[in-house]
Scaffold this active site. Structure first.
Site, PDB file in Angstrom:
ATOM      1  N   ASP A  63      63.848 -36.944 -71.080  1.00 55.19           N
ATOM      2  CA  ASP A  63      64.084 -35.417 -70.393  1.00 55.19           C
ATOM      3  C   ASP A  63      65.635 -35.007 -70.897  1.00 55.19           C
ATOM      4  OD1 ASP A  63      64.403 -33.064 -69.126  1.00 55.19           O
ATOM      5  OD2 ASP A  63      63.763 -33.902 -67.261  1.00 55.19           O
ATOM      6  N   TRP A  99      67.351 -44.572 -66.512  1.00 54.80           N
ATOM      7  CA  TRP A  99      66.024 -44.590 -65.898  1.00 54.80           C
ATOM      8  C   TRP A  99      65.221 -45.613 -67.127  1.00 54.80           C
ATOM      9  CZ3 TRP A  99      67.958 -40.182 -67.963  1.00 54.80           C
ATOM     10  CH2 TRP A  99      67.157 -39.522 -68.883  1.00 54.80           C
ATOM     11  N   ASP A 104      71.906 -41.448 -70.100  1.00 48.20           N
ATOM     12  CA  ASP A 104      72.689 -40.093 -70.517  1.00 48.20           C
ATOM     13  C   ASP A 104      74.046 -40.316 -71.011  1.00 48.20           C
ATOM     14  OD1 ASP A 104      70.474 -38.586 -69.798  1.00 48.20           O
ATOM     15  OD2 ASP A 104      71.222 -38.168 -67.641  1.00 48.20           O
ATOM     16  N   TRP A 141      72.151 -38.408 -64.329  1.00 44.08           N
ATOM     17  CA  TRP A 141      72.620 -39.870 -64.423  1.00 44.08           C
ATOM     18  C   TRP A 141      73.978 -39.934 -64.603  1.00 44.08           C
ATOM     19  CZ3 TRP A 141      69.293 -43.111 -62.194  1.00 44.08           C
ATOM     20  CH2 TRP A 141      68.057 -42.568 -62.022  1.00 44.08           C
ATOM     21  N   TYR A 184      76.831 -33.655 -68.227  1.00 46.47           N
ATOM     22  CA  TYR A 184      75.751 -34.092 -69.050  1.00 46.47           C
ATOM     23  C   TYR A 184      75.786 -33.682 -70.571  1.00 46.47           C
ATOM     24  CZ  TYR A 184      71.487 -34.772 -71.355  1.00 46.47           C
ATOM     25  OH  TYR A 184      70.291 -35.034 -72.131  1.00 46.47           O
ATOM     26  N   THR A 189      70.961 -37.556 -74.436  1.00 50.89           N
ATOM     27  CA  THR A 189      70.555 -38.940 -73.831  1.00 50.89           C
ATOM     28  C   THR A 189      70.080 -39.798 -75.179  1.00 50.89           C
ATOM     29  OG1 THR A 189      69.311 -37.791 -71.998  1.00 50.89           O
ATOM     30  CG2 THR A 189      68.541 -39.820 -72.668  1.00 50.89           C
TER      31      THR A 189
END
Length: 181
Positions: free
Chosen positions: A84, A109, A128, A160, A169, A172
């Site tokens: 995501d 995650w 991230d 994260w 951010y 990822t």
């Protein structure tokens, strides 16, 4: 009928007066505070729609599919089954390394993705990259196996980067941790 209403009115007044005599303002404020805290934990669990975010970011892979097998810049690539965010492979990094000027988040995650080439499930750690403004390219929101926000280790809609010095951010990465049993 009038006597019934009078009786209800007197009973309601007695209860209200008894409550006012036995309850302090502080206990009422404590009750309201508890209700607010409880609602703060239940509201993130409610369903929400992120399609507007994906469309605004120019969701990569949401339109017409490319010919041939997916690559590490396609949302359909098997290792991105629970990603995501923006793919670092489109932002100056790779599928497994952050772009220059960004740092990997201290927490991540994990998802389990099926590799169609060998038919095996792999544990994939999604990390991230933080410290730069959002990349804006190759946004993916696949969410296979994502869990609600109260199970953070398997929930992908969290910033994260919050544990890093800079909580901004950028993108990822997805690192294969091992084969799932």
């Amino acid at each position: 009928m009038t006597s019934l209403w009078n009786w209800l009115d007197r009973a309601a007044e007695r209860r209200a007066r008894r409550l006012a005599q036995t309850t302090s303002r502080r206990s009422v404020l404590v009750g309201v505070g508890r209700a607010l805290v409880a609602s703060a934990f239940t509201l993130p669990v409610l369903p929400f729609d992120r399609t507007g975010q994906a469309l605004a970011a120019g969701a990569h892979g949401a339109g017409a599919k490319k010919k041939g097998p997916p690559t590490d810049t396609d949302c359909d690539y098997w290792r991105y089954c629970s990603v995501d965010g923006f793919l670092c492979s489109c932002c100056g990094g790779s599928a497994t390394s952050c772009p220059p000027g960004s740092t990997a988040s201290k927490v991540a995650w994990v998802g389990t993705c099926l590799n169609p080439a060998d038919g095996k499930n792999y544990l994939v750690s999604y990390t991230d990259c933080c410290g730069r403004t959002p990349c804006g390219s190759c946004f993916c929101n696949t969410n296979h196996g994502d869990r609600p926000g109260y199970r953070l280790g398997v929930h992908n809609d969290v910033n994260w980067c919050m544990a890093n010095d800079s909580s901004v951010y950028h993108c990822t990465v997805s690192v294969i941790v091992g084969v799932a049993d």
